[in-house]
Design an enzyme around this catalytic site. Structure first.
Site, PDB file in Angstrom:
ATOM      1  N   ASP A 137      -1.604  23.935 -21.671  1.00  0.00           N
ATOM      2  CA  ASP A 137      -2.860  24.684 -21.579  1.00  0.00           C
ATOM      3  C   ASP A 137      -2.592  26.127 -21.153  1.00  0.00           C
ATOM      4  OD1 ASP A 137      -4.199  22.294 -22.144  1.00  0.00           O
ATOM      5  OD2 ASP A 137      -4.415  21.794 -20.025  1.00  0.00           O
TER       6      ASP A 137
ATOM      7  N   LYS B  71       0.831  -1.188   0.000  1.00  0.00           N
ATOM      8  CA  LYS B  71       0.000   0.000   0.000  1.00  0.00           C
ATOM      9  C   LYS B  71       0.873   1.248   0.000  1.00  0.00           C
ATOM     10  CE  LYS B  71      -3.942  -1.980   2.486  1.00  0.00           C
ATOM     11  NZ  LYS B  71      -4.783  -1.890   3.723  1.00  0.00           N
TER      12      LYS B  71
ATOM     13  N   GLY C 103       9.896  21.770 -25.133  1.00  0.00           N
ATOM     14  CA  GLY C 103      10.320  21.432 -23.776  1.00  0.00           C
ATOM     15  C   GLY C 103      11.422  22.363 -23.296  1.00  0.00           C
TER      16      GLY C 103
ATOM     17  N   GLY D  66      -9.510  22.758 -22.738  1.00  0.00           N
ATOM     18  CA  GLY D  66     -10.202  24.035 -22.854  1.00  0.00           C
ATOM     19  C   GLY D  66     -10.556  24.659 -21.526  1.00  0.00           C
TER      20      GLY D  66
END
Length: 320
Positions: free
Chosen positions: A264, A35, A234, A49
């Site tokens: 974005d 875990k 980049g 968008g």
């Protein structure tokens, strides 16, 4: 340059048919077979968008976001949009809005991103999205169609958006890849923002040199596929190709924490500046600044206005 000076602004609309409820957290180390207990969880409304509209708002502008949404995750997504007071038109769908999961590994500063597939849209649903876009396109304004297309949506969806945009004397910006990008370019748009990999896939070449990259971007402009091609490279910087020539900009040196949302943010700052009446070179500087500023924030956070304006000024000073 005072990036905050008041200007008249043309309206902006963004389109997101495959938004994602972004969930991010951190952990010391990612390992298998046990875990992994993460740190605090952050949630945000993601997707091309919608992120563009959020960046426009953060930088002092305003955009109307049209997005598809459905299911329990969609309810959470809509609440996050409302909490940010983002002007929006939500188009209901039967499927549940997808989720994405980002984990920062603090011991190595590596990042793991898991992006789930979006729900399949029926023809009636994607046509409802298109109708909402058509009803919302601002005459003489800008329309940003960004992000992946979910199952069921035809690859020419963004090309259809571009066609509707042109009919309203508006300008369409597209940030997509694969067939969706190819269809949009065949229709002709104001701007596209491919990465080197996305442009290489489109032209069917490696584009492993600066000369080949610039030539490929310039060819799209010469063919009338796009007025501007913003090629993100980049850490190597970015290139803006247009009929007036090539502009190159480096990426300011910053401590990179996460690259989520950088593209974005790039598009959001660019469309905001041109909507404010700035010239393409200024818009390009703002775009590189916003993309870089987003990499300075953790997880899925977007850029901060003071960082963007500081980096804009730094890039402008380099050009003087």
């Amino acid at each position: 340059m005072d990036a905050s000076r008041p200007t008249s602004m043309r309206p902006i609309l963004t389109v997101t048919v495959n938004p994602a409820l972004d969930i991010s957290s951190s952990i010391d180390r990612v390992t298998t077979d046990r875990k992994l207990r993460c740190g605090p969880t952050r949630r945000g409304p993601g997707g091309g968008g919608v992120n563009v509209a959020r960046v426009v708002q953060r930088l002092g502008g305003q955009a109307l976001a049209v997005y598809a949404v459905g299911g329990p995750s969609g309810d959470a997504y809509r609440q996050l949009i409302e909490a940010e007071r983002l002007p929006a038109v939500a188009v209901p769908i039967a499927g549940s809005t997808r989720e994405s999961f980002t984990v920062d590994e603090t011991s190595t500063e590596k990042q793991y991103r898991f992006v789930l597939q979006g729900p399949e849209l029926s023809e009636a649903e994607w046509r409802a999205c298109l109708a909402a876009v058509e009803q919302s396109i601002p005459v003489g304004g800008y329309v940003v169609a960004s992000g992946s297309l979910p199952p069921g949506v035809p690859s020419d969806f963004y090309a259809r958006v571009a066609r509707l945009t042109r009919a309203r004397d508006a300008r369409c910006l597209v940030d997509a890849s694969g067939p969706a990008l190819a269809e949009a370019l065949a229709e002709g748009v104001f701007l596209v923002k491919p990465s080197r990999r996305e442009l290489a896939e489109h032209v069917g070449a490696e584009l492993d040199t600066e000369q080949s990259q610039v030539a490929a971007a310039s060819a799209l402009v010469a063919q009338g596929a796009a007025e501007f091609v913003a090629l993100s490279l980049g850490a190597a910087g970015a290139v803006l190709a247009s009929r007036t020539g090539i502009i190159r900009l480096p990426v300011p040196r910053v401590h990179v924490r996460s690259t989520v949302g950088a593209g974005d943010s790039f598009v959001g700052a660019f469309v905001l500046r041109v909507a404010q009446g700035r010239d393409p070179e200024e818009a390009f500087r703002a775009a590189v600044a916003a993309g870089t500023a987003t990499t300075m924030t953790p997880g899925t956070e977007l850029c901060r206005r003071d960082d963007v304006e500081r980096l804009e000024a730094e890039l402008a000073a380099r050009g003087d």
